[in-house]
Scaffold this motif. Structure first.
Motif, mmCIF file in Angstrom:
data_model
loop_
_atom_site.group_PDB
_atom_site.id
_atom_site.type_symbol
_atom_site.label_atom_id
_atom_site.label_comp_id
_atom_site.label_asym_id
_atom_site.label_seq_id
_atom_site.Cartn_x
_atom_site.Cartn_y
_atom_site.Cartn_z
ATOM 1 N N THR A 1 0.823 -1.301 -0.476
ATOM 2 C CA THR A 1 -0.165 -0.016 0.044
ATOM 3 C C THR A 1 0.998 1.091 0.081
ATOM 4 O O THR A 1 0.083 1.998 -0.161
ATOM 5 C CB THR A 1 -0.997 0.330 1.100
ATOM 6 O OG1 THR A 1 0.254 0.398 2.219
ATOM 7 C CG2 THR A 1 -1.762 -1.284 1.061
ATOM 8 N N LYS A 2 1.862 1.171 0.476
ATOM 9 C CA LYS A 2 2.812 2.473 0.577
ATOM 10 C C LYS A 2 4.143 1.529 0.425
ATOM 11 O O LYS A 2 4.575 0.776 1.479
ATOM 12 C CB LYS A 2 3.030 3.261 2.132
ATOM 13 C CG LYS A 2 2.984 4.286 2.397
ATOM 14 C CD LYS A 2 2.654 4.931 3.297
ATOM 15 C CE LYS A 2 3.749 7.017 3.621
ATOM 16 N NZ LYS A 2 2.776 7.416 4.853
ATOM 17 N N VAL A 3 5.547 2.618 -0.296
ATOM 18 C CA VAL A 3 6.436 1.937 0.042
ATOM 19 C C VAL A 3 7.686 3.372 0.451
ATOM 20 O O VAL A 3 7.424 4.572 -0.297
ATOM 21 C CB VAL A 3 6.818 1.721 -1.551
ATOM 22 C CG1 VAL A 3 8.669 2.017 -1.394
ATOM 23 C CG2 VAL A 3 6.117 0.441 -2.429
ATOM 24 N N MET A 4 7.902 3.183 1.040
ATOM 25 C CA MET A 4 8.750 4.026 1.552
ATOM 26 C C MET A 4 9.920 4.439 1.863
ATOM 27 O O MET A 4 10.802 2.844 0.809
ATOM 28 C CB MET A 4 8.859 3.679 3.910
ATOM 29 C CG MET A 4 7.077 4.463 4.385
ATOM 30 S SD MET A 4 7.143 3.716 5.735
ATOM 31 C CE MET A 4 5.606 2.731 5.975
ATOM 32 N N GLU A 5 10.896 5.599 1.946
ATOM 33 C CA GLU A 5 12.217 5.371 1.490
ATOM 34 C C GLU A 5 13.271 4.802 2.432
ATOM 35 O O GLU A 5 14.221 4.718 2.038
ATOM 36 C CB GLU A 5 12.607 6.683 1.687
ATOM 37 C CG GLU A 5 11.533 7.403 0.319
ATOM 38 C CD GLU A 5 12.357 6.731 -0.908
ATOM 39 O OE1 GLU A 5 13.613 6.792 -1.472
ATOM 40 O OE2 GLU A 5 10.760 7.163 -2.245
ATOM 41 N N ASP A 6 12.524 4.258 3.943
ATOM 42 C CA ASP A 6 13.919 4.336 4.417
ATOM 43 C C ASP A 6 13.977 2.393 4.718
ATOM 44 O O ASP A 6 14.252 1.325 6.302
ATOM 45 C CB ASP A 6 13.281 4.978 5.860
ATOM 46 C CG ASP A 6 12.363 3.862 6.739
ATOM 47 O OD1 ASP A 6 11.350 3.747 5.295
ATOM 48 O OD2 ASP A 6 12.017 4.096 7.788
ATOM 49 N N GLY A 7 13.770 2.034 4.051
ATOM 50 C CA GLY A 7 13.344 0.138 3.847
ATOM 51 C C GLY A 7 12.468 -0.552 3.971
ATOM 52 O O GLY A 7 12.593 -1.705 4.725
ATOM 53 N N MET A 8 11.460 0.097 4.248
ATOM 54 C CA MET A 8 10.239 -0.027 4.828
ATOM 55 C C MET A 8 9.256 -0.603 4.073
ATOM 56 O O MET A 8 8.735 0.434 2.639
ATOM 57 C CB MET A 8 9.643 0.323 6.428
ATOM 58 C CG MET A 8 11.084 0.542 6.972
ATOM 59 S SD MET A 8 10.918 -0.919 7.914
ATOM 60 C CE MET A 8 9.199 -0.984 8.837
ATOM 61 N N LEU A 9 8.021 -1.234 3.755
ATOM 62 C CA LEU A 9 6.870 -0.797 2.743
ATOM 63 C C LEU A 9 5.650 -1.174 3.425
ATOM 64 O O LEU A 9 5.665 -1.775 4.803
ATOM 65 C CB LEU A 9 7.215 -2.301 2.331
ATOM 66 C CG LEU A 9 7.570 -2.375 0.892
ATOM 67 C CD1 LEU A 9 8.010 -3.310 0.425
ATOM 68 C CD2 LEU A 9 7.615 -1.563 -0.083
ATOM 69 N N GLU A 10 4.572 -0.390 3.114
ATOM 70 C CA GLU A 10 3.053 -0.426 4.411
ATOM 71 C C GLU A 10 2.341 -1.655 3.154
ATOM 72 O O GLU A 10 2.982 -1.677 2.271
ATOM 73 C CB GLU A 10 2.570 0.298 4.778
ATOM 74 C CG GLU A 10 1.761 0.643 5.431
ATOM 75 C CD GLU A 10 1.158 1.605 5.507
ATOM 76 O OE1 GLU A 10 0.070 2.022 4.824
ATOM 77 O OE2 GLU A 10 1.326 2.342 6.757
ATOM 78 N N VAL A 11 1.996 -2.832 3.735
ATOM 79 C CA VAL A 11 1.686 -3.742 3.203
ATOM 80 C C VAL A 11 -0.231 -4.393 4.529
ATOM 81 O O VAL A 11 0.061 -3.994 5.005
ATOM 82 C CB VAL A 11 2.064 -5.197 3.105
ATOM 83 C CG1 VAL A 11 3.752 -5.034 2.389
ATOM 84 C CG2 VAL A 11 2.384 -5.845 4.587
#
Length: 107
Positions: free
Chosen positions: A70-80
């Protein structure tokens, strides 16, 4: 009396020393082509897959959870999203496989 006489080796021992290292060199070459090189290739493909993740992709995590990005973050994280309204943050490198990719938006 108990000491055995020491005999000098024959001259030209340089070629014999090289031939004793040939099996070691061959073993290293075989290990490189059968183990190291394929692992590096697989790591490079995984890194490219993780870099190409974007919103809407359906992915499989190392824990066996199938989720939608749902969201791609710049700090190596993803929101799924793993369920209706259930969103979880995961690290990018824990994504094992992209199940289905979303089509890029038409310009």
């Amino acid at each position: 009396m108990f000491v055995t006489p020491a005999y000098a080796q024959a001259a030209g021992g340089g070629a014999a020393a090289f031939t004793s290292f040939v099996p070691l060199i061959l073993i290293f070459a075989i290990m490189y082509f059968l183990l190291i090189r394929p692992q590096q290739k697989k790591l490079k493909e995984h890194k490219a897959m993780v870099e190409a993740l974007r919103r809407g992709d359906q992915v499989l995590t190392q824990g066996g959870i199938v989720a939608k990005v749902t969201k791609v973050m710049e700090d190596g994280m993803l929101e799924v999203e793993i369920g209706d309204g259930v969103k979880v943050k995961v690290l990018r490198h824990t994504i094992v496989q992209v199940m289905s990719k979303t089509e890029p938006a038409a310009a």
